[in-house]
Design an enzyme around this catalytic site. Structure first.
Site, PDB file in Angstrom:
ATOM      1  N   GLY A 216       2.034  14.768  15.899  1.00 48.64           N
ATOM      2  CA  GLY A 216       2.685  13.735  16.706  1.00 48.64           C
ATOM      3  C   GLY A 216       1.757  12.990  17.646  1.00 48.64           C
ATOM      4  N   SER A 217       0.482  12.902  17.280  1.00 54.24           N
ATOM      5  CA  SER A 217      -0.402  12.147  18.176  1.00 54.24           C
ATOM      6  C   SER A 217      -0.082  10.653  18.135  1.00 54.24           C
ATOM      7  CB  SER A 217      -1.873  12.418  17.857  1.00 54.24           C
ATOM      8  OG  SER A 217      -2.230  11.876  16.617  1.00 54.24           O
TER       9      SER A 217
ATOM     10  N   ARG B 201      15.826  15.821  -3.076  1.00 57.16           N
ATOM     11  CA  ARG B 201      15.467  14.693  -2.206  1.00 57.16           C
ATOM     12  C   ARG B 201      16.688  13.842  -1.849  1.00 57.16           C
ATOM     13  NH1 ARG B 201      10.714  13.278  -1.093  1.00 57.16           N
ATOM     14  NH2 ARG B 201       9.764  14.177  -2.930  1.00 57.16           N
TER      15      ARG B 201
ATOM     16  N   ILE C  77       8.056  11.642   0.893  1.00 54.06           N
ATOM     17  CA  ILE C  77       8.388  10.415   0.155  1.00 54.06           C
ATOM     18  C   ILE C  77       9.876  10.181   0.333  1.00 54.06           C
ATOM     19  CG2 ILE C  77       8.572   9.443  -2.173  1.00 54.06           C
ATOM     20  CD1 ILE C  77       5.993  11.002  -2.842  1.00 54.06           C
ATOM     21  N   LEU C  78      10.248   8.941   0.629  1.00 50.63           N
ATOM     22  CA  LEU C  78      11.664   8.628   0.841  1.00 50.63           C
ATOM     23  C   LEU C  78      12.255   8.026  -0.428  1.00 50.63           C
ATOM     24  CD1 LEU C  78      11.188   7.186   4.414  1.00 50.63           C
ATOM     25  CD2 LEU C  78      12.553   9.211   3.849  1.00 50.63           C
TER      26      LEU C  78
ATOM     27  N   ASN D 289       5.292   2.085   8.831  1.00 53.09           N
ATOM     28  CA  ASN D 289       4.524   3.308   8.578  1.00 53.09           C
ATOM     29  C   ASN D 289       3.077   3.086   8.989  1.00 53.09           C
ATOM     30  OD1 ASN D 289       4.032   5.931   7.436  1.00 53.09           O
ATOM     31  ND2 ASN D 289       3.165   4.946   5.624  1.00 53.09           N
TER      32      ASN D 289
ATOM     33  N   HIS E 122      -0.700   4.420   7.919  1.00 51.14           N
ATOM     34  CA  HIS E 122      -1.358   5.124   6.811  1.00 51.14           C
ATOM     35  C   HIS E 122      -2.867   5.158   7.071  1.00 51.14           C
ATOM     36  CE1 HIS E 122      -1.822   6.724   2.803  1.00 51.14           C
ATOM     37  NE2 HIS E 122      -2.841   5.903   2.636  1.00 51.14           N
TER      38      HIS E 122
ATOM     39  N   SER F  96      -3.977   1.509   8.384  1.00 52.35           N
ATOM     40  CA  SER F  96      -3.131   0.336   8.132  1.00 52.35           C
ATOM     41  C   SER F  96      -1.718   0.589   8.644  1.00 52.35           C
ATOM     42  CB  SER F  96      -3.012   0.075   6.624  1.00 52.35           C
ATOM     43  OG  SER F  96      -4.265  -0.008   5.998  1.00 52.35           O
TER      44      SER F  96
ATOM     45  N   LEU G 206       5.169   3.468  -2.832  1.00 56.08           N
ATOM     46  CA  LEU G 206       4.547   4.386  -1.874  1.00 56.08           C
ATOM     47  C   LEU G 206       3.302   3.755  -1.232  1.00 56.08           C
ATOM     48  CD1 LEU G 206       4.438   7.267  -0.618  1.00 56.08           C
ATOM     49  CD2 LEU G 206       2.921   7.872  -2.509  1.00 56.08           C
ATOM     50  N   ASP G 207       3.322   3.653   0.093  1.00 55.76           N
ATOM     51  CA  ASP G 207       2.213   3.050   0.859  1.00 55.76           C
ATOM     52  C   ASP G 207       1.871   1.648   0.346  1.00 55.76           C
ATOM     53  OD1 ASP G 207       1.987   5.411   2.401  1.00 55.76           O
ATOM     54  OD2 ASP G 207       0.704   6.321   0.887  1.00 55.76           O
TER      55      ASP G 207
ATOM     56  N   GLU H   3      -5.626   4.504  14.770  1.00 60.26           N
ATOM     57  CA  GLU H   3      -4.177   4.522  14.515  1.00 60.26           C
ATOM     58  C   GLU H   3      -3.416   4.416  15.834  1.00 60.26           C
ATOM     59  OE1 GLU H   3      -2.743   7.690  11.952  1.00 60.26           O
ATOM     60  OE2 GLU H   3      -4.679   7.829  10.957  1.00 60.26           O
TER      61      GLU H   3
HETATM   62  C1  GRF Z   1      -1.956  10.381  10.682  1.00 62.51           C
HETATM   63  O1  GRF Z   1      -3.270  10.305  10.226  1.00 62.51           O
HETATM   64  C2  GRF Z   1      -1.068   9.495   9.874  1.00 62.51           C
HETATM   65  O2  GRF Z   1      -1.649   8.295   9.512  1.00 62.51           O
HETATM   66  C3  GRF Z   1      -0.874  10.370   8.668  1.00 62.51           C
HETATM   67  O3  GRF Z   1      -0.667  11.640   9.195  1.00 62.51           O
HETATM   68  C4  GRF Z   1      -1.344  11.753  10.418  1.00 62.51           C
HETATM   69  C5  GRF Z   1      -0.343  12.136  11.455  1.00 62.51           C
HETATM   70  O4  GRF Z   1      -0.919  12.451  12.667  1.00 62.51           O
HETATM   71  N1  GRF Z   1       0.128   9.871   7.791  1.00 62.51           N
HETATM   72  P1  GRF Z   1      -0.016  12.653  13.952  1.00 62.51           P
HETATM   73  O5  GRF Z   1       1.123  13.589  13.581  1.00 62.51           O
HETATM   74  O6  GRF Z   1       0.475  11.310  14.397  1.00 62.51           O
HETATM   75  O7  GRF Z   1      -0.945  13.292  14.941  1.00 62.51           O
END
Ligand code: GRF
Length: 222
Positions: free
Chosen positions: A17-18, A69, A96-97, A111, A113, A140, A148-149, A178
């Site tokens: 969750g950063s 799913r 995957i949703l 999202n 990525h 991104s 997907l992505d 990010e």
């Molecule tokens: C991030 O690198 C995100 O892009 C990827 O998973 C990681 C999640 O990190 N899909 P965090 O949970 O936000 O720390």
């Protein structure tokens, strides 16, 4: 019904969750958004603690409790719907949703990525960039579609790959980017400056012809 003056968000997570923390920090710093709930598909993750510390409602919807799913995504859609978000934020949500889910929230889902899409969709992006000998890598932010992505890109940030990089080192540098670009894009939506229309990204009233890049000096370039 009048529109709320703060954009209601629900954030989906699976882990540390950063990115969620970066969004929480920007909301605290005045982004006109309100995180109504943080939902994790995994119990006990650090991201849930971060949300609780910020006084945000949390829910765990464990995918292991569902046979497939479709049934999980239906439960997830209903849970999300309870909070009436205008934007659904996938912040390290590692599932995957289904297309039913995506159709329900089409145009209202972002999202993050960890690659310079369209390069390296899916997992292990840092490892793949290193294996390919790329001299740059990055992250991104994009709208989510069934591919997907593969949904419409909004903003990217680049990092140079250094000779001494391993997966962990490179991932850490990308993650720092990010944390800048994801809240930035969410803020644009919250300020009414960004939307997706007929599959095209519209920023400040104009169709975005090229993905934006956040440069090292803080400027945006197409
Ligand atoms: C991030 O690198 C995100 O892009 C990827 O998973 C990681 C999640 O990190 N899909 P965090 O949970 O936000 O720390």
């Amino acid at each position: 019904m009048t529109k709320p003056d703060k954009l209601p968000l629900v954030v989906l997570i699976s882990g540390s969750g950063s990115n969620l923390q970066a969004i929480i920090d920007q909301v605290a710093a005045g982004m006109p958004a309100e995180i109504r709930a943080v939902i994790s598909n995994r119990p006990g993750v650090r991201g849930l603690e971060r949300a609780q510390q910020a006084g945000i409602e949390t829910r765990v919807l464990d995918h292991k409790a569902y046979p497939d799913r479709e049934s999980y995504d239906l439960a997830l859609a209903e849970l999300v719907h309870e909070f009436q978000p205008e934007l659904l934020v996938l912040a390290g949500f590692m599932r995957i949703l289904s297309s039913e889910f995506i159709q329900r929230f089409r145009g209202r889902m972002l999202n993050i990525h960890p690659s310079l899409l369209p390069k390296y969709r899916g997992l292990h992006t840092h490892r793949r960039a290193l294996a390919a000998g790329d001299n740059e890598h990055g992250a991104s932010v994009h709208y989510v579609t069934e591919e997907l992505d593969g949904g419409p890109l909004v903003l990217q940030a680049r990092v140079a790959v250094e000779p001494e990089d391993d997966e962990e080192r490179l991932a850490a540098r990308v993650l720092r980017k990010e944390h800048i670009i994801f809240p930035m894009v969410i803020r644009w939506v919250a300020e009414g400056r960004l939307k997706v229309e007929n599959g095209q990204v519209v920023k400040d009233g104009s169709v975005l012809e090229k993905t934006l890049t956040l440069m090292g000096n803080g400027t945006l370039e197409p």
